[in-house]
Design an enzyme around this catalytic site. Structure first.
Site, PDB file in Angstrom:
ATOM      1  N   ARG A 153      -0.089   4.397  -0.356  1.00 42.40           N
ATOM      2  CA  ARG A 153      -0.806   5.646  -0.125  1.00 42.40           C
ATOM      3  C   ARG A 153      -0.211   6.435   1.030  1.00 42.40           C
ATOM      4  NH1 ARG A 153      -6.809   3.390   0.065  1.00 42.40           N
ATOM      5  NH2 ARG A 153      -5.685   1.834   1.261  1.00 42.40           N
ATOM      6  N   ASP A 203       0.862  -1.175   0.000  1.00 45.53           N
ATOM      7  CA  ASP A 203       0.000   0.000   0.000  1.00 45.53           C
ATOM      8  C   ASP A 203       0.900   1.226   0.000  1.00 45.53           C
ATOM      9  OD1 ASP A 203      -1.800   2.068   0.481  1.00 45.53           O
ATOM     10  OD2 ASP A 203      -2.993   0.885   1.891  1.00 45.53           O
TER      11      ASP A 203
END
Ligand SMILES: [Zn+2]
Length: 234
Positions: A144, A142
């Site tokens: 982000r 991930d």
């Protein structure tokens, strides 16, 4: 307050919205100067936040805020490989009821981009889950980063928010960035046969607070004091 670069509101304007299911509301759309990654992220003010913008004016309880990561296939085309489109329209309705903001973050595919996300889908068709596929392509599980979300909240004059999310990483990152998350409000689960494996991987690998044991249903608040109503799934 941790040291994040200051951003400021660049423009804000009213935009009437109508969704595919006929739901209509009015939004106040904000753009910004000074966001650290130089991308064109938006804040969408809904409910009482669609009215006149008065920076720094704190009206009662903290606004409900949903950080939503862009998903072109899900948000625009209604792809059933994920639950993003349903999550977004549900979030808009709930925030419009309560008053708050949807932060539309331009970090497609958990930050890896649109083409890479579609390449990861192809790998998932060979049996990898959504996190394994990102790793196989050389990305982190991930990627982000919510720094721009914290910058937008600061520019809007919102040091305290109720966060509409099932993702503990969003709460942890925003807290580290100096935002006071007064409450984590869970979102509904949008389970279908097409996205079941994706949601199971999110629950297992991303430690999302999703209960997939009984099929599509309403999630209960995790902190028990639910000042916001839980979403109703149609
Ligand atoms: Zn999606």
């Amino acid at each position: 307050m941790s040291q994040i670069a200051l951003a400021s509101v660049r423009t804000h304007l009213r935009v009437p919205l109508r969704f595919a299911d006929g739901y209509a509301t009015t939004a106040r759309v904000f753009t910004f100067d000074g966001l650290v990654d130089g991308r064109e992220h938006l804040a969408i003010g809904l409910g009482d936040r669609a009215g006149t913008f008065a920076p720094g004016l704190h009206r009662g309880s903290p606004p409900l805020v949903r950080p939503h990561s862009e998903c072109l296939t899900g948000d625009v085309f209604g792809s059933e490989r994920c639950d993003c489109g349903a999550q977004m329209s549900q979030a808009v309705k709930r925030i419009a009821d309560t008053g708050g903001y949807l932060l539309y973050l331009r970090q497609e595919g958990r930050g890896i981009g649109l083409y890479a996300k579609l390449a990861a889908y192809e790998l998932q068709d060979t049996g990898l889950d959504t996190y394994e596929a990102n790793l196989a392509l050389g990305f982190a599980e991930d990627e982000r980063d919510y720094t721009v979300a914290a910058q937008m909240l600061q520019a809007l004059g919102l040091p305290r928010v109720a966060l509409l999310t099932n993702n503990p990483d969003k709460v942890a990152q925003l807290t580290r960035l100096g935002i006071n998350v007064t409450e984590q409000v869970p979102t509904g689960v949008h389970l279908s046969t097409a996205n079941a494996r994706y949601l199971a991987a999110k629950a297992r690998r991303g430690e999302h607070t999703l209960d997939l044991s009984t099929g599509p249903h309403e999630q209960r608040p995790t902190n028990g004091n639910g000042t916001h109503r839980s979403s109703r799934l149609g």
